[in-house]
Write an enzyme that holds these catalytic residues in place. Sequence first.
Site, short mmCIF file in Angstrom:
data_model
loop_
_atom_site.label_atom_id
_atom_site.label_comp_id
_atom_site.label_asym_id
_atom_site.label_seq_id
_atom_site.Cartn_x
_atom_site.Cartn_y
_atom_site.Cartn_z
N ARG A 1 -26.70 23.74 -38.42
CA ARG A 1 -26.13 22.39 -38.41
C ARG A 1 -26.82 21.53 -37.38
NH1 ARG A 1 -19.91 22.91 -37.90
NH2 ARG A 1 -19.96 20.71 -38.48
N ARG B 1 -24.64 10.10 -42.51
CA ARG B 1 -25.33 11.22 -41.88
C ARG B 1 -26.79 11.26 -42.26
NH1 ARG B 1 -20.64 14.92 -41.08
NH2 ARG B 1 -21.28 16.62 -39.72
N ARG C 1 -13.30 27.31 -37.94
CA ARG C 1 -13.92 26.92 -39.21
C ARG C 1 -15.11 27.83 -39.51
NH1 ARG C 1 -14.90 20.54 -38.42
NH2 ARG C 1 -16.87 21.12 -39.40
N ARG D 1 -13.86 25.57 -30.85
CA ARG D 1 -13.04 24.61 -31.61
C ARG D 1 -12.09 25.38 -32.52
NH1 ARG D 1 -15.75 19.73 -34.76
NH2 ARG D 1 -17.09 21.33 -35.65
N LYS E 1 -16.81 13.47 -31.90
CA LYS E 1 -16.59 12.27 -32.72
C LYS E 1 -15.16 12.22 -33.25
CE LYS E 1 -19.75 13.45 -35.70
NZ LYS E 1 -20.19 14.73 -35.12
P1 ADP Z 1 -17.07 16.43 -33.93
O1 ADP Z 1 -16.02 15.66 -34.67
O2 ADP Z 1 -18.13 15.55 -33.32
O3 ADP Z 1 -17.66 17.55 -34.72
P2 ADP Z 1 -14.82 17.40 -32.31
O4 ADP Z 1 -14.14 16.11 -31.94
O5 ADP Z 1 -14.15 18.25 -33.32
O6 ADP Z 1 -16.37 17.14 -32.69
O7 ADP Z 1 -15.01 18.23 -30.94
C1 ADP Z 1 -15.65 19.52 -30.96
C2 ADP Z 1 -14.90 20.45 -30.01
O8 ADP Z 1 -15.12 20.03 -28.66
C3 ADP Z 1 -13.38 20.47 -30.22
O9 ADP Z 1 -12.93 21.78 -30.02
C4 ADP Z 1 -12.86 19.49 -29.17
O10 ADP Z 1 -11.53 19.83 -28.76
C5 ADP Z 1 -13.87 19.68 -28.04
N1 ADP Z 1 -14.15 18.44 -27.28
C6 ADP Z 1 -14.19 17.17 -27.76
N2 ADP Z 1 -14.49 16.28 -26.78
C7 ADP Z 1 -14.65 17.02 -25.65
C8 ADP Z 1 -14.97 16.72 -24.27
N3 ADP Z 1 -15.21 15.45 -23.88
N4 ADP Z 1 -15.05 17.74 -23.40
C9 ADP Z 1 -14.83 19.03 -23.80
N5 ADP Z 1 -14.52 19.38 -25.05
C10 ADP Z 1 -14.43 18.41 -25.98
P1 AMP Z 2 -17.84 17.59 -40.13
O1 AMP Z 2 -16.39 17.89 -40.30
O2 AMP Z 2 -18.13 16.11 -39.97
O3 AMP Z 2 -18.50 18.42 -39.05
O4 AMP Z 2 -18.56 17.99 -41.51
C1 AMP Z 2 -18.54 19.33 -41.98
C2 AMP Z 2 -19.57 19.48 -43.11
O5 AMP Z 2 -19.23 18.64 -44.21
C3 AMP Z 2 -21.02 19.12 -42.75
O6 AMP Z 2 -21.71 20.18 -42.11
C4 AMP Z 2 -21.58 18.81 -44.14
O7 AMP Z 2 -21.86 19.99 -44.88
C5 AMP Z 2 -20.40 18.11 -44.83
N1 AMP Z 2 -20.43 16.64 -44.61
C6 AMP Z 2 -19.53 15.89 -43.93
N2 AMP Z 2 -19.87 14.59 -43.94
C7 AMP Z 2 -21.04 14.53 -44.66
C8 AMP Z 2 -21.92 13.47 -45.02
N3 AMP Z 2 -21.68 12.19 -44.63
N4 AMP Z 2 -23.01 13.77 -45.75
C9 AMP Z 2 -23.27 15.02 -46.14
N5 AMP Z 2 -22.50 16.07 -45.83
C10 AMP Z 2 -21.39 15.83 -45.10
#
Ligand code: ADP
Ligand code: AMP
Length: 214
Positions: free
Chosen positions: A171, A88, A160, A127, A13
């Site tokens: 999660r 969420r 992270r 990541r 995302k």
């Molecule tokens: P989210 O915001 O949904 O938690 P991220 O955008 O941070 O996810 O992506 C999670 C991990 O997967 C990151 O390390 C990112 O670089 C990698 N990633 C994102 N999109 C793709 C893809 N289409 N193919 C492979 N790896 C990806």
């Molecule tokens: P993210 O960076 O989106 O993966 O979020 C990391 C963490 O932040 C999640 O696992 C939750 O603990 C918290 N968080 C982020 N967005 C929300 C939300 N909209 N509602 C509740 N918790 C959130």
Amino acid sequence: MKIIMLGAPGAGKGTQAKMIAERYGIPHVSTGDILRANIKNGTELGAKAKTYMDQGLLVPDDLVVDLVIDRFREADCQNGYILDGFPRTIPQAEALDRALQAIGESVDYAINVEVPDENIVRRMSGRRACVSCGATYHIVYNPTKVENICDVCGGELILRDDDKPETVQNRLSVYHDQTQPLIEYYNKKGILQQVDGTVDMKDVFAAICKILGE
Ligand code: ADP
Ligand code: AMP
């Protein structure tokens, strides 16, 4: 244009939201990033949020909703925004709808980035996030030019705490219980769009641009 990014943690995302923000000139609003900035700055909200985030749990709705609604009111959101990680839960989605209805607005697109659970663990364990600017990489799928150094700002990269395997499982189950029902919520509203998130990130982006009517 108001866009919501849906999908499991690690679905991509944030990666896509950053590209959309740049292409369409609208801000990327990530609740995860806002909460992490609060933790880094030692705020009261950050301290409260950290106890939940470290366990892979959601931060309570009342702490998150006002944060997002205040963010909309800022000047850069006047032409729209991309919400990443919010809503969420169903109560968050309802609060968002109410806040938008009050000003005669609504969400235009809810884009669900579909990635099966078995890919998610690999995505999250690989990541890496920049401690200084928050840019996100993947050690295999999107590596930096120099190992462990952010391409954007030269900052140090970290895994992270909540991307450690023991927290990722939590999660994912929180996602299935509390967030996945939003897919049906937005489907019923007629604004849901599905994209295959397992393909290369450039191809995911191309599919999203097509939806957004490029
Ligand atoms: P989210 O915001 O949904 O938690 P991220 O955008 O941070 O996810 O992506 C999670 C991990 O997967 C990151 O390390 C990112 O670089 C990698 N990633 C994102 N999109 C793709 C893809 N289409 N193919 C492979 N790896 C990806
Ligand atoms: P993210 O960076 O989106 O993966 O979020 C990391 C963490 O932040 C999640 O696992 C939750 O603990 C918290 N968080 C982020 N967005 C929300 C939300 N909209 N509602 C509740 N918790 C959130």
